[in-house]
Design a protein around this motif. Structure first.
Motif, PDB file in Angstrom:
ATOM      1  N   SER A   1     -15.850   0.923 -46.807  1.00 49.10           N
ATOM      2  CA  SER A   1     -14.793   0.929 -45.804  1.00 49.10           C
ATOM      3  C   SER A   1     -15.149  -0.038 -44.688  1.00 49.10           C
ATOM      4  CB  SER A   1     -14.621   2.334 -45.224  1.00 49.10           C
ATOM      5  OG  SER A   1     -13.735   2.318 -44.123  1.00 49.10           O
ATOM      6  N   GLY A   2     -14.139  -0.743 -44.200  1.00 51.62           N
ATOM      7  CA  GLY A   2     -14.379  -1.616 -43.062  1.00 51.62           C
ATOM      8  C   GLY A   2     -14.118  -0.928 -41.745  1.00 51.62           C
ATOM      9  N   GLY A   3     -13.386   0.182 -41.801  1.00 52.37           N
ATOM     10  CA  GLY A   3     -12.989   0.858 -40.581  1.00 52.37           C
ATOM     11  C   GLY A   3     -11.725   0.240 -40.012  1.00 52.37           C
TER      12      GLY A   3
ATOM     13  N   ILE B   1     -21.957  -1.674 -40.409  1.00 46.87           N
ATOM     14  CA  ILE B   1     -20.553  -2.095 -40.346  1.00 46.87           C
ATOM     15  C   ILE B   1     -19.842  -1.491 -39.133  1.00 46.87           C
ATOM     16  CG2 ILE B   1     -18.312  -2.058 -41.508  1.00 46.87           C
ATOM     17  CD1 ILE B   1     -20.307  -3.903 -42.861  1.00 46.87           C
ATOM     18  N   ALA B   2     -19.885  -0.172 -39.004  1.00 46.39           N
ATOM     19  CA  ALA B   2     -19.034   0.506 -38.023  1.00 46.39           C
ATOM     20  C   ALA B   2     -19.379   0.117 -36.586  1.00 46.39           C
ATOM     21  CB  ALA B   2     -19.136   2.022 -38.202  1.00 46.39           C
ATOM     22  N   LYS B   3     -20.659   0.127 -36.240  1.00 43.33           N
ATOM     23  CA  LYS B   3     -21.025  -0.160 -34.847  1.00 43.33           C
ATOM     24  C   LYS B   3     -20.753  -1.613 -34.469  1.00 43.33           C
ATOM     25  CE  LYS B   3     -24.316   3.616 -34.178  1.00 43.33           C
ATOM     26  NZ  LYS B   3     -25.724   3.983 -33.847  1.00 43.33           N
ATOM     27  N   PRO B   4     -21.129  -2.608 -35.292  1.00 47.33           N
ATOM     28  CA  PRO B   4     -20.767  -3.988 -34.940  1.00 47.33           C
ATOM     29  C   PRO B   4     -19.260  -4.202 -34.843  1.00 47.33           C
ATOM     30  CG  PRO B   4     -22.471  -3.970 -36.613  1.00 47.33           C
ATOM     31  CD  PRO B   4     -21.998  -2.554 -36.480  1.00 47.33           C
ATOM     32  N   PHE B   5     -18.524  -3.556 -35.754  1.00 56.17           N
ATOM     33  CA  PHE B   5     -17.063  -3.667 -35.706  1.00 56.17           C
ATOM     34  C   PHE B   5     -16.532  -3.100 -34.394  1.00 56.17           C
ATOM     35  CE2 PHE B   5     -13.174  -1.052 -36.657  1.00 56.17           C
ATOM     36  CZ  PHE B   5     -12.264  -2.076 -36.462  1.00 56.17           C
ATOM     37  N   PHE B   6     -17.002  -1.926 -34.004  1.00 54.68           N
ATOM     38  CA  PHE B   6     -16.496  -1.324 -32.781  1.00 54.68           C
ATOM     39  C   PHE B   6     -16.929  -2.127 -31.558  1.00 54.68           C
ATOM     40  CE2 PHE B   6     -16.236   1.881 -29.362  1.00 54.68           C
ATOM     41  CZ  PHE B   6     -14.893   2.198 -29.501  1.00 54.68           C
ATOM     42  N   ALA B   7     -18.090  -2.757 -31.622  1.00 51.09           N
ATOM     43  CA  ALA B   7     -18.495  -3.642 -30.531  1.00 51.09           C
ATOM     44  C   ALA B   7     -17.485  -4.759 -30.353  1.00 51.09           C
ATOM     45  CB  ALA B   7     -19.878  -4.226 -30.820  1.00 51.09           C
ATOM     46  N   ALA B   8     -16.997  -5.303 -31.480  1.00 51.22           N
ATOM     47  CA  ALA B   8     -15.976  -6.355 -31.410  1.00 51.22           C
ATOM     48  C   ALA B   8     -14.672  -5.814 -30.845  1.00 51.22           C
ATOM     49  CB  ALA B   8     -15.754  -6.955 -32.797  1.00 51.22           C
ATOM     50  N   VAL B   9     -14.321  -4.588 -31.210  1.00 54.03           N
ATOM     51  CA  VAL B   9     -13.110  -3.963 -30.674  1.00 54.03           C
ATOM     52  C   VAL B   9     -13.223  -3.814 -29.154  1.00 54.03           C
ATOM     53  CG1 VAL B   9     -11.765  -1.815 -30.607  1.00 54.03           C
ATOM     54  CG2 VAL B   9     -12.516  -2.755 -32.811  1.00 54.03           C
TER      55      VAL B   9
ATOM     56  N   LEU C   1     -22.240  -8.744 -22.542  1.00 53.60           N
ATOM     57  CA  LEU C   1     -22.952  -7.532 -22.926  1.00 53.60           C
ATOM     58  C   LEU C   1     -23.456  -7.617 -24.352  1.00 53.60           C
ATOM     59  CD1 LEU C   1     -20.648  -4.755 -21.431  1.00 53.60           C
ATOM     60  CD2 LEU C   1     -22.806  -5.571 -20.523  1.00 53.60           C
ATOM     61  N   ASP C   2     -24.650  -7.051 -24.596  1.00 53.21           N
ATOM     62  CA  ASP C   2     -25.201  -6.983 -25.939  1.00 53.21           C
ATOM     63  C   ASP C   2     -24.775  -5.650 -26.542  1.00 53.21           C
ATOM     64  OD1 ASP C   2     -26.583  -6.940 -28.248  1.00 53.21           O
ATOM     65  OD2 ASP C   2     -28.574  -7.160 -27.370  1.00 53.21           O
ATOM     66  N   PHE C   3     -23.608  -5.638 -27.182  1.00 50.68           N
ATOM     67  CA  PHE C   3     -23.060  -4.376 -27.658  1.00 50.68           C
ATOM     68  C   PHE C   3     -23.864  -3.778 -28.806  1.00 50.68           C
ATOM     69  CE2 PHE C   3     -19.160  -5.738 -25.462  1.00 50.68           C
ATOM     70  CZ  PHE C   3     -18.887  -4.575 -24.779  1.00 50.68           C
ATOM     71  N   SER C   4     -24.678  -4.600 -29.475  1.00 52.91           N
ATOM     72  CA  SER C   4     -25.481  -4.055 -30.567  1.00 52.91           C
ATOM     73  C   SER C   4     -26.427  -2.972 -30.066  1.00 52.91           C
ATOM     74  CB  SER C   4     -26.269  -5.167 -31.247  1.00 52.91           C
ATOM     75  OG  SER C   4     -27.205  -5.738 -30.336  1.00 52.91           O
ATOM     76  N   LYS C   5     -26.741  -2.989 -28.763  1.00 55.47           N
ATOM     77  CA  LYS C   5     -27.657  -2.002 -28.186  1.00 55.47           C
ATOM     78  C   LYS C   5     -26.916  -0.860 -27.503  1.00 55.47           C
ATOM     79  CE  LYS C   5     -31.348  -5.375 -27.323  1.00 55.47           C
ATOM     80  NZ  LYS C   5     -32.203  -6.014 -26.274  1.00 55.47           N
ATOM     81  N   THR C   6     -25.609  -1.022 -27.250  1.00 54.07           N
ATOM     82  CA  THR C   6     -24.906  -0.040 -26.423  1.00 54.07           C
ATOM     83  C   THR C   6     -23.843   0.760 -27.161  1.00 54.07           C
ATOM     84  OG1 THR C   6     -23.330  -1.734 -25.686  1.00 54.07           O
ATOM     85  CG2 THR C   6     -25.279  -1.379 -24.332  1.00 54.07           C
ATOM     86  N   VAL C   7     -23.510   0.418 -28.396  1.00 58.55           N
ATOM     87  CA  VAL C   7     -22.533   1.202 -29.142  1.00 58.55           C
ATOM     88  C   VAL C   7     -23.235   2.378 -29.796  1.00 58.55           C
ATOM     89  CG1 VAL C   7     -21.006   1.228 -31.143  1.00 58.55           C
ATOM     90  CG2 VAL C   7     -20.930  -0.689 -29.555  1.00 58.55           C
ATOM     91  N   ASN C   8     -22.800   3.571 -29.451  1.00 59.38           N
ATOM     92  CA  ASN C   8     -23.402   4.786 -29.992  1.00 59.38           C
ATOM     93  C   ASN C   8     -22.343   5.855 -30.225  1.00 59.38           C
ATOM     94  OD1 ASN C   8     -26.434   4.383 -29.888  1.00 59.38           O
ATOM     95  ND2 ASN C   8     -25.893   3.870 -27.779  1.00 59.38           N
TER      96      ASN C   8
ATOM     97  N   LEU D   1     -14.175 -15.505 -30.306  1.00 52.74           N
ATOM     98  CA  LEU D   1     -15.052 -14.428 -29.868  1.00 52.74           C
ATOM     99  C   LEU D   1     -15.275 -13.414 -30.985  1.00 52.74           C
ATOM    100  CD1 LEU D   1     -16.652 -13.106 -27.615  1.00 52.74           C
ATOM    101  CD2 LEU D   1     -14.532 -12.058 -26.810  1.00 52.74           C
ATOM    102  N   ILE D   2     -14.191 -13.008 -31.648  1.00 54.20           N
ATOM    103  CA  ILE D   2     -14.315 -12.031 -32.738  1.00 54.20           C
ATOM    104  C   ILE D   2     -15.093 -12.638 -33.905  1.00 54.20           C
ATOM    105  CG2 ILE D   2     -13.045 -10.564 -34.354  1.00 54.20           C
ATOM    106  CD1 ILE D   2     -12.983  -9.769 -31.321  1.00 54.20           C
ATOM    107  N   GLU D   3     -14.832 -13.896 -34.204  1.00 57.56           N
ATOM    108  CA  GLU D   3     -15.556 -14.564 -35.290  1.00 57.56           C
ATOM    109  C   GLU D   3     -17.050 -14.635 -34.989  1.00 57.56           C
ATOM    110  OE1 GLU D   3     -16.694 -16.831 -38.627  1.00 57.56           O
ATOM    111  OE2 GLU D   3     -14.973 -15.528 -38.253  1.00 57.56           O
ATOM    112  N   SER D   4     -17.416 -14.825 -33.724  1.00 57.43           N
ATOM    113  CA  SER D   4     -18.831 -14.910 -33.360  1.00 57.43           C
ATOM    114  C   SER D   4     -19.527 -13.557 -33.463  1.00 57.43           C
ATOM    115  CB  SER D   4     -18.978 -15.469 -31.939  1.00 57.43           C
ATOM    116  OG  SER D   4     -18.543 -14.521 -30.969  1.00 57.43           O
ATOM    117  N   MET D   5     -18.777 -12.470 -33.257  1.00 57.02           N
ATOM    118  CA  MET D   5     -19.381 -11.144 -33.263  1.00 57.02           C
ATOM    119  C   MET D   5     -19.434 -10.532 -34.650  1.00 57.02           C
ATOM    120  SD  MET D   5     -17.996  -9.358 -29.762  1.00 57.02           S
ATOM    121  CE  MET D   5     -19.219  -8.049 -29.915  1.00 57.02           C
TER     122      MET D   5
END
Length: 470
Positions: free
Chosen positions: A396-398, A312-320, A4-11, A339-343
């Motif tokens: 903040s990194g979250g 920061i927040a949305k890419p981080f949560f995509a990794a979560v 999944l491309d989470f950069s487009k789906t995290v909202n 996987l986390i390092e790649s995201m």
């Protein structure tokens, strides 16, 4: 890996708190659990060709000792001695002696006053080597000594000879063994992510950890719901309620510049609009942490970090989300790390610790999640979702830490049969994560937090949280 491309789906989405209740009871571990643990330790000793195992514990480092004895040393230190075909011996000080009547674990008890606090009575002193001899340790025996750490060859040339236990204990064991090299550090027997005895949790132990995880997350939830600028960190910390259960770490509440230091305790510091904020609360067996900004909308963010939510927040949560969707029984830890390092690369997001680790009575046992790790996650493990970004630009990194249990089909059936209310809470959490947050979970993933992956990065916004859906 997740496609999944989470950069487009995290909202940010309107999401209601799950409002789950914690167990009202603290499950006790039956004597059969301790018999099973002793049997597995005896088997480990036989496999490694050791005649004796000695376990040291104190208030800060009680987990290995408590795992075997059911006793958590309070005020004092404690020592356990295990030899083949004998009941374990527990050496206790003045104030812990009575705890032997509380634990169901089979123990032979010896009072050794030097374990007591300074200036307390020291009558009937006996040499430690004599006590070890009576416990079954003999000259020439190979003795494993466990404290709370073990070491790698990169840290010490002879890791087995590196001890973090008291000097007097090491010397007494070497004296009775007769040769220094017959006493070895064996903390890895208990703590190694590959085959540590404590990294497998029985159903009753999982029930305790689930209670701890739900209580800790309820405390964090209450604090966030009552977060307001103008209140002090100490005031907010009143919501971190443990019901008197022992903590796996100190409670943490920090705002403003102080939030950069993470591990600090609550202070009189007053929370201000636009502050970075972090809080963590851990009860033995479970911990939750949340971090973000004291803000209701992006307009409340510091000017220099106005794009924090998207950057920061949305890419981080995509990794979560991907962490939760990827982890399962059998997954090698190195795959999760990669996987986390790649995201969210470390160079950009500033995380330095393992993105996930094992937990138990202690907040951190060890971790199979590191570069190149082929160590698989196993059924019975308690795992912390622990990605801690610290962006170099100082924002903040979250944080959205919570715990899970990994369980294969057999363990899931045991939990459902033995603890039906626990099982229903787990199913409610899974439904929340999947239906509300859009996080698909493997069947082996059992959340223990009552706010599983629920993150409101703008902490004053009580309605919206990040989710992996449009």
């Amino acid at each position: 890996m997740n496609s999944l491309d989470f950069s487009k789906t995290v909202n940010l989405c309107k999401i209601v708190d799950p409002n789950l209740e914690a167990s009202q009871e603290w499950p006790e571990l039956p004597v059969e659990v301790y018999h099973g643990r002793l049997s597995r330790l005896h088997q480990r000793m036989e496999e490694r060709q050791f005649e004796a195992a000695v376990i040291y514990g104190d208030r800060e480092h009680a987990a290995n000792f408590s795992w075997l004895t059911g006793i958590e040393p309070r005020f004092e230190e404690a020592i356990a001695v295990v030899v083949k075909n004998e009941t374990p011996t527990a050496l206790l000080g003045n104030e812990c002696l009575s705890l032997t009547d509380w634990t169901p674990a089979p123990l032979r008890v010896v009072h050794w006053p030097p374990l007591s606090l300074i200036s307390q009575p020291r009558e009937a002193l006996r040499p430690l080597a004599d006590i070890f001899g009576e416990a079954g340790i003999g000259k020439g025996d190979r003795i494993g000594l466990a404290g709370w750490k073990y070491y790698a060859p990169s840290e010490f040339p002879e890791p087995g000879a590196a001890f973090e236990c008291p000097h007097y204990l090491v010397e007494a064991l070497r004296e009775i063994a007769g040769e220094n090299d017959r006493v070895k550090n064996v903390s890895d027997w208990f703590m190694s992510p590959e085959d540590g005895l404590r990294t497998f949790n029985e159903p009753a132990q999982i029930a305790q950890f689930e209670t701890a995880g739900s209580l800790a997350s309820n405390g964090i939830s209450r604090l966030i719901q009552n977060l307001e600028f103008g209140r002090s960190e100490l005031e907010l910390a009143e919501h971190l309620v443990s019901r008197g259960l022992p903590l796996s770490c100190h409670p943490m509440v920090s705002s403003g510049r102080k939030a950069q230091f993470g591990l600090t305790s609550p202070s009189s510091n007053v929370v201000k609009l636009g502050d970075a904020f972090t809080t963590a609360f851990g009860i033995c067996g479970g911990l939750s942490c949340r971090a973000g900004y004291v803000a209701e909308s992006p307009s409340d963010l510091p000017t220099e970090h106005a794009d924090w939510l998207d950057r920061i927040a949305k890419p981080f949560f995509a990794a979560v989300c991907t962490w939760y969707e990827t982890i399962r029984v059998g997954l090698p830890g190195g795959e999760l790390f990669d996987l986390i390092e790649s995201m969210i690369p470390r160079t950009r997001f500033g995380w330095t610790l393992n993105p996930g680790h094992l937990l138990g009575m202690d907040e951190w046992i060890s971790s199979p999640v590191f570069p190149g790790s082929q160590i698989p996650f196993r059924s019975g493990m308690a795992v912390q979702m622990d990605i801690i970004p610290a962006p170099p630009e100082g924002c903040s990194g979250g944080n959205v830490e919570d715990g899970i249990i990994l369980a294969d089909e057999s363990l899931r059936k045991d939990l459902a049969d033995q603890f039906p209310q626990l099982w229903e809470r787990v199913q409610q959490r899974r439904r929340f994560m999947q239906e509300e947050l859009g996080i698909a979970l493997d069947a082996s993933v059992l959340p223990v937090s009552n706010i599983p992956a629920l993150w409101r990065p703008l902490l004053l916004n009580r309605e919206e949280a990040l989710a992996c859906r449009k």
